[in-house]
Design a protein around this motif. Structure first.
Motif, short mmCIF file in Angstrom:
data_model
loop_
_atom_site.label_atom_id
_atom_site.label_comp_id
_atom_site.label_asym_id
_atom_site.label_seq_id
_atom_site.Cartn_x
_atom_site.Cartn_y
_atom_site.Cartn_z
N LYS A 33 -7.11 5.88 -3.85
CA LYS A 33 -8.15 6.34 -2.66
C LYS A 33 -8.23 4.94 -2.24
N LYS A 92 0.81 -1.15 -0.21
CA LYS A 92 -0.09 -0.06 -0.01
C LYS A 92 0.94 1.20 -0.13
N GLU A 93 0.69 2.09 -0.96
CA GLU A 93 1.43 3.32 -1.04
C GLU A 93 0.62 4.48 -0.40
N VAL A 94 1.39 5.58 0.38
CA VAL A 94 0.79 6.57 0.97
C VAL A 94 0.18 7.48 -0.14
N ASN A 95 0.98 7.39 -1.39
CA ASN A 95 0.63 8.25 -2.17
C ASN A 95 -0.12 7.65 -3.63
N ASP A 137 -6.40 3.61 0.77
CA ASP A 137 -6.75 4.15 1.92
C ASP A 137 -7.81 3.42 2.68
#
Lengths: 210, 210
Positions: free
Chosen positions: B14, B8-11, B17
């Protein structure tokens, strides 16, 4: 169960009350039972920066390690404890003050509590730091460029702020004061959520919180 | 440490998230780690009845049993979280509302939290009960006769109330509404503090909280 209280009477003299209060569970005893140092991890950053996401990832990792933890964020505070507050300057300060006071209670109870709120102003964050003892306040700056946050815009708030539908929106028409000397500075660009969270957990290990 | 979040990437988009928030530590996981059911033990009774004393004794016993616990009382709430509140009707209701909301957060975190406040009105106590799920609110009536409380008068408050120096003092010129159907009714007369506390702990055992 044996306790040191066997001869204390509820209806006895005042001195027995005093003894009772002295004999209550101490902060140190709560800390010892939990097996790690307590603190508030104060996540600050722009809307959409990943504060809550990283805070929950840190919380998950700490929980897996057996630490006693909790997360305070908009989901469980905004509509509950702080449901009566508006978005004026006074409301904003009171919002952060209450979250700080509640964080302090959780720290007193021996937990590692992660608080994830924009908290854009240094003065407000300093107010919370001042509530706590040395080492109990860990400022975690989730440093994500405004352009990235605005592109992500998970709640559509930047779009509304640009359209003038929301006033005083942090990063658009209200300042975000970046922490000057945060305990942990997480630059999220090109990092996974896990890497961001690991940076925080690593700090806690290095500083011997866990 | 292995987590389900590696990719999972912060950036990222959606949807990642959303996955993140779903993967946060659940209430059930916190309860499982602590090894007992959480709840708020809501101690209510007259000033000087022994609420705080018995609450701390219960907390001590639960702590000895390894339960994760905390006490909310005037000592840690009045000058902190609720330091801005006065003694008007509105202030009184807001005082209890906030304590209820904070108790709810502690219960969500998986703790057995003891709240010790006079909370003289049924409506205010019902407000807190309504905040919590079935079985999470345990009303503990510390039932000590007014005459005993007034004779004890550990803070000299009854004397001041009788002299008219304090207005709206519970039991003197303001009503105490005794709980109609409390989960635990502790009649303190002729009981030691330990016996009173044991009655509460016994309830928790019978109801399989611990």
């Amino acid at each position: 169960m044996s306790t040191p209280y066997s001869n204390k009477e509820v209806n006895g003299d005042k001195s027995s009350d005093v003894v009772w209060h002295e004999a209550a569970v101490s902060h140190e005893a709560r800390v010892k039972l939990n097996g790690h140092k307590p603190a508030v991890l104060w996540f600050t950053g722009l809307s959409g920066s990943g504060k809550s996401t990283v805070a929950n990832a840190v919380d998950y990792m700490l929980h897996q390690l057996g630490a006693k933890t909790y997360v305070l964020d908009g989901d469980n505070v905004r509509h509950g404890l702080n449901g009566d507050l508006g978005f004026s300057d006074a409301g904003r300060i009171e919002n952060i003050r209450r979250i700080g006071e509640v964080s302090k209670l959780f720290v007193d109870a021996g937990l590692l509590v992660s608080s994830a709120f924009i908290s854009p102003f240094n003065a407000d964050r300093q107010m919370v730091r001042d509530l706590l003892a040395e080492g109990e306040f860990i400022e975690v700056f989730i440093d994500t460029p405004l352009a990235v946050c605005e592109q992500r815009d998970p709640k559509g708030l930047y779009q509304k702020a640009r359209a003038g539908e929301i006033k005083n929106f942090t990063g658009i028409d209200s300042a975000y004061e970046a922490p000057v000397n945060p305990e942990v500075h997480v630059e999220t660009a090109d990092k996974s959520v896990e890497e961001c969270a690991q940076q925080v957990v690593q700090y806690l290990k290095q500083q011997e919180y866990i």
